[in-house]
Each structure stands twice: as structure tokens, then as C-alpha cells.
Enzyme design. Structure first.
Site, PDB file in Angstrom:
ATOM      1  N   SER A   1       0.840  -1.185   0.000  1.00  0.00           N
ATOM      2  CA  SER A   1       0.000   0.000   0.000  1.00  0.00           C
ATOM      3  C   SER A   1       0.892   1.258   0.000  1.00  0.00           C
ATOM      4  O   SER A   1       1.754   1.389  -0.859  1.00  0.00           O
ATOM      5  CB  SER A   1      -0.944  -0.056   1.200  1.00  0.00           C
ATOM      6  OG  SER A   1      -1.946   0.911   1.123  1.00  0.00           O
TER       7      SER A   1
ATOM      8  N   ASP B   1      -8.331  -3.468  -7.156  1.00  0.00           N
ATOM      9  CA  ASP B   1      -7.991  -2.868  -5.861  1.00  0.00           C
ATOM     10  C   ASP B   1      -8.688  -1.509  -5.725  1.00  0.00           C
ATOM     11  O   ASP B   1      -8.615  -0.673  -6.621  1.00  0.00           O
ATOM     12  CB  ASP B   1      -6.469  -2.698  -5.772  1.00  0.00           C
ATOM     13  CG  ASP B   1      -5.980  -2.316  -4.379  1.00  0.00           C
ATOM     14  OD1 ASP B   1      -6.691  -1.601  -3.659  1.00  0.00           O
ATOM     15  OD2 ASP B   1      -4.869  -2.728  -4.032  1.00  0.00           O
TER      16      ASP B   1
ATOM     17  N   HIS C   1      -6.908  -5.782  -1.069  1.00  0.00           N
ATOM     18  CA  HIS C   1      -5.738  -4.925  -0.887  1.00  0.00           C
ATOM     19  C   HIS C   1      -4.658  -5.694  -0.126  1.00  0.00           C
ATOM     20  O   HIS C   1      -4.926  -6.266   0.929  1.00  0.00           O
ATOM     21  CB  HIS C   1      -6.182  -3.691  -0.105  1.00  0.00           C
ATOM     22  CG  HIS C   1      -5.185  -2.587  -0.056  1.00  0.00           C
ATOM     23  ND1 HIS C   1      -4.692  -1.971  -1.182  1.00  0.00           N
ATOM     24  CD2 HIS C   1      -4.609  -1.954   0.999  1.00  0.00           C
ATOM     25  CE1 HIS C   1      -3.845  -1.019  -0.827  1.00  0.00           C
ATOM     26  NE2 HIS C   1      -3.781  -0.986   0.494  1.00  0.00           N
TER      27      HIS C   1
END
Length: 533
Positions: A241, A466, A495
Site C-alpha cells: 500500500s 484494488d 488490498h
């Protein structure tokens, strides 16, 4: 929202939470890192010189590993320590801050060991200290890699135990119910603007000295000092991320210091995206993944009884939202709290069943289940402090990394347009990031992420649907890092792909970390298994 890589906090974070975004990058113009071993005095750029000084100091000092403090929740044989870094790399002999780090040794033999693998889970504002627990809890996905590597986590600057910052009293921060993020009037917008401006002021008042230095490039520099303190000539790094943006900036600033690098669920590193546009893109992607989830809920109506078509499930959501707006559920759960809770389903497939179950229980008459899940717990002072800290860091990094629009007309125009077609997250995300419009500290120019001499192949892993870090981010980093390989998980949207069971992905990540080898071409993998009720 924030590309947080962990369950969003109540104020909605997670690169796309109930109102958060991602973080951007600092410094005016890309800086080239000094080559390993360069004499710091020969480096002209003050921050590059500063990181060389700090890294040399850290390499000499090392890390004094000890048993972790009991209240950190890290069992033996995990060990903890500290790495000292400059607050301002342009002043390496000035004010210093301490970063908390932890590690667990490789599980294989001495001859199998390949060094340390350092991890960041996202945010901005996420702690990596739980990463070594993948070894102590015998996580099957990491058994092979842990034979070769020490697993190392850290709290980035401003986070957790590393000179933590704050913007508001944590107990005030979590109080509920909050205003409905979707405005009904200009008066609602003015009230939300006032809240955002007061939050920005609170950051300045409570953490002003840290704010100019809360940038992604500084976290990348911190990472290089940690590398040196670990005694590693080159860095092995797994970023998820927002951690992928740290990776992108580190790879640009310190290309010759990279050994292996995995970027999982990628923040789009384009200067034009960091961070205002990235958030708008996120709103679109969240709507798509929300629809994926309600379609799944409808397909499992025999279990959840919320409607057997997506339209019926969406209508049930609209009714729930309207009910909470008129009379907050349990006196605490209004639309804002609902979004904070429900957004975890578009984020992570692991939340599909639990979120639908709570909703189903509520629809069947169990109000308390939803209150327990979505309302704040004012008795959890430690958890509330961590939640407030996470959002403070998220905001500080995002606002410092890049310049944001200061005109309310721009924000109002863009979010009004988006909300018409992508209503699930748009306004919640806007309010989360609006403090950046009145930020009372320096805002920088993002690094131009690109391939510099010495950068080895980087492995990029990205799910096609995503929500928090849309697919285009992985494609963009792939273009910018020559020699990189992109693994696409097709028709999937959870994710943090490397944390899921999908042998097509898992085997390639293992092979890369253990041998450095990547496929001759990019790879498309079938999706991991869909959750079952």
C-alpha cells in the site's frame, strides 16, 4: 483515504477510507543518493549529505537489541531496539529522533541467511512492528522466506513509539456520532470545512515542530539509516500500500542500495497524482469494489438475507444509511460510522463475511451487533490514541508531501461531480483530506520517481480491482522502474496481495526474495479464492 494496508481507523483512513487519502513525497526535485561508502563531505545536496552522515553514524553504533517492552505485545524471541535519525536531514547534527525497530532472526541455517527483510504495511501511519510475528505465529505464506531473512519491522517517524505526533485529543477524536459526510446543504459544507480547518490548526499546535519533516522522502532516508544500523550494505524491502510509495521514493533516491524490493498494491507515484488526484481516483475504484461486494452478498442471500440482487442489497444499504442518519443506531452509529465500518469490505476480502454477517444480524433485529462493530469504545484509551496517531500521521505526510488545492471551489467542484456517480466514499474521503487545504506547514514537491543507475529488478504485485490503490498505480511504477516485473491478480481486488493464499503469486514472491529471479515477462494470475460464508 489512505493506502493504509491495514484496517482503517474510525476517521476513515487507508488510502481510501471513510475519508482518507494517501501520502505524497517531499523534496523539490529528485535527489540522487550518494553511492554506498561515499565520503559525506563530497555530497553537495544537503539532505543527501545528511543521510550519508546519519547512516555512517548508525552503521558504527548498530542496534542494541533487547527483549521488547511487555506492553508492545511482541513475544520472544522478537527483539526490539532504537535507531536514531535527524529530524531534518539538512541538519544531521541538529535535533535527533528515535525510531522503534524490531526483528526476529532467520529460521534457517547461517549459510541460508541472506540478511534482513524490512517491512512497511502502509498508511501513512501504519506500524510495521508486527511483521516479525509472521514468523512466531508460523504464517505458512512466509515459511520459506523466513529461513533466509531476519524479519524486521519499524514504526516510521511520527508513528507509535517513534516520536509520535497528534492533532487532537484522542478521546475527542473518536467521539460519535459524527456529521454525515454527504452534505445536504451549503451549511453542512461550511461546518465540515470548519472541522477540517480546526483539525489542521490542531496539528500545528500539538505537533508543529515535526510537521515540515513528516514526508515520504524523509521516511525513505530513515529507511536507509535503518539499513545501515542493521549492518546491511543493501536493503531488502517489502512495502504494501503506502509502503510502495516509500519503496518508489527509496528506489529513486538510493538505487544502488537496493538488493530486493517488492511493491504490493501500488500507490500511483506520478507527481500529478500525489496526493489530491490519487484520492479522487480512489473514490472511483472504491465504488467499483463496493459493487463487487454487494453482488457477492446478493449471491449469498440464503446466508445473509439482505436481497438476492445487487439492486436489492444496495437498497438495503440506502435504508440502513437513512435510518442511521435520522436516528443514530444505539445513539452512536450514524452514516459516518457506518462508512468507517463498511469500507473494510471493499478494502479486504477477509472482511466480506464478517461485515455481511453483522449487517445481516442487524437486519434480523440484533442492533447491538452493529453498535459493537461500528461504534467507538471510549474505554479503549490505548486503541483510541493509536487511531488518532495513525490519522495524524496520515494527514501530516499527505499534506507535507505535495501542494494541495487551496480553493474550496476546486474541492467542491471535483467532489460534487464524483459523488454523482461514485457516492460510497467520495465526500467522506474529501473531508478526511481537506485539512491539507489550510495546512499551516511547508508543502513540498514530490520526487520524480524514475530509474537511476544501479537499481535492480523490482517485483510489483497488483490486484486488478484494488479499491485503495487502483491498478493504474502498479502499471505506472512498472513503467518508471525499468527492469521491473508486474504480477497482476486478475478479477481480484483485495488490498495487499502478498498476504493472500494464491500460489501463482506466493511462489513468485518466494522465488524473487530467495534468488532474485523474476519471470522473463509480466505475469497474470487467476484470482485467489472468493470468500465463502
Amino acid at each position: 483515504m489512505s493506502p493504509r494496508g491495514k484496517r482503517p481507523t474510525r476517521r476513515a483512513t487507508a488510502f481510501g477510507s471513510a475519508g482518507a487519502l494517501v501520502s505524497a513525497a517531499l523534496i523539490a526535485g529528485a535527489v540522487t543518493a550518494p553511492p554506498a561508502g561515499a565520503d559525506a563531505r563530497t555530497v553537495k545536496d544537503p539532505e543527501a549529505r545528511g543521510v550519508a552522515v546519519a547512516a555512517a553514524r548508525a552503521a558504527k553504533k548498530g542496534i542494541d537489541w533487547q527483549d521488547c517492552p511487555k506492553d508492545w505485545g511482541l513475544e520472544k524471541p522478537i527483539q526490539c531496539g532504537w535507531v536514531t535519525v535527524p529530524l531534518d536531514y539538512a541538519k544531521p547534527y541538529g535535533k535527533q529522533i528515535k525510531l522503534a525497530v524490531d526483528r526476529v532472526g532467520n529460521t534457517g541455517t547461517a549459510s541460508e541467511r541472506q540478511g534482513a527483510l524490512v517491512y512497511n504495511p502502509g498508511g501513512p501511519g501504519g506500524s510495521g512492528l508486527r511483521f516479525p510475528r509472521r514468523v512466531t505465529t508460523k504464517n505458512p505464506l512466509w515459511v520459506n522466506t523466513s529461513k533466509a531473512y531476519d524479519f524486521v519491522g519499524f514504526d516510521p517517524r511520527g508513528v507509535g513509539h517513534s516520536a509520535p505526533i497528534s492533532c487532537i485529543d484522542p478521546q475527542e477524536f473518536v467521539k460519535a456520532p459524527k456529521m454525515d459526510p454527504v452534505p445536504d446543504s451549503e451549511a453542512d459544507k461550511r461546518a465540515q470545512r470548519k472541522i477540517a480547518a480546526e483539525y489542521a490548526d490542531g496539528c500545528k499546535e500539538r505537533s508543529g515542530a515535526m510537521l515540515p519533516h513528516m514526508t515520504t522522502p524523509n521516511t525513505a532516508r530513515d529507511l536507509d539509516v535503518i539499513r545501515a544500523a542493521l549492518g546491511e550494505k543493501k536493503l531488502n524491502f517489502l512495502g504494501v500500500s503506502y509502503g510502495t510509495y516509500i519503496a518508489a521514493v527509496y528506489g529513486t533516491l538510493f538505487p544502488g542500495h537496493v538488493r530486493r524490493m517488492v511493491a504490493d498494491s501500488v500507490v500511483n507515484p506520478s507527481r500529478e497524482k500525489i496526493w489530491y488526484q490519487a484520492n479522487l481516483d480512489q473514490d472511483v475504484a472504491f465504488e467499483g469494489r463496493w459493487k463487487d461486494w454487494i453482488t457477492w452478498v446478493a449471491q449469498n442471500d440464503a446466508t445473509f438475507h439482505l436481497g438476492d440482487t445487487p439492486a436489492e442489497v444496495q437498497a438495503e444499504w440506502s435504508e440502513l444509511r437513512a435510518t442511521a442518519k435520522k436516528d443514530p443506531i444505539g445513539g452512536l452509529v450514524g452514516p459516518a460510522e457506518l462508512i468507517s465500518f463498511f469500507q473494510s469490505a471493499p478494502y479486504y476480502d477477509s472482511s466480506w463475511v464478517p461485515t455481511a454477517t453483522v449487517w445481516s444480524e442487524y437486519a434480523a433485529g440484533d442492533t447491538q451487533a452493529l453498535v459493537d462493530a461500528a461504534a467507538p469504545d471510549l474505554t479503549d484509551t490505548a486503541g483510541n490514541a493509536a487511531s488518532e496517531n495513525g490519522t495524524a500521521v496520515y494527514t501530516a505526510v499527505e499534506c507535507a508531501d505535495a501542494r494541495w488545492p487551496t480553493s474550496w471551489k476546486t474541492w467542491d467542484r471535483d467532489n460534487t461531480r464524483l459523488h454523482a456517480d461514485y457516492p460510497f466514499m467520495t465526500w467522506a474521503n474529501a473531508w478526511l483530506n481537506l485539512p491539507c487545504a489550510t495546512w499551516r506547514s511547508k508543502q513540498h514537491t514530490p520526487v520524480e520517481v524514475r530509474t537511476e543507475k544501479g537499481l535492480p529488478p523490482v517485483l510489483i504485485v497488483q490486484a486488478e480491482r484494488d479499491a485503495a490503490t487502483p491498478y493504474e498505480g502498479g502499471v505506472e511504477l512498472h513503467k518508471r522502474f525499468k527492469g521491473s516485473r508486474l504480477i497482476t491478480e486478475k478479477d481480484a481486488g483485495s488490498h495487499g496481495v502478498t498476504g493472500l493464499t494464491n500460489p501463482c503469486v506466493n511462489d513468485r514472491v518466494d522465488t524473487y526474495l530467495l534468488t532474485g529471479k523474476v519471470d522473463k515477462a509480466d505475469v497474470t494470475c487467476a484470482p485467489h479464492a472468493t470468500p465463502k460464508p
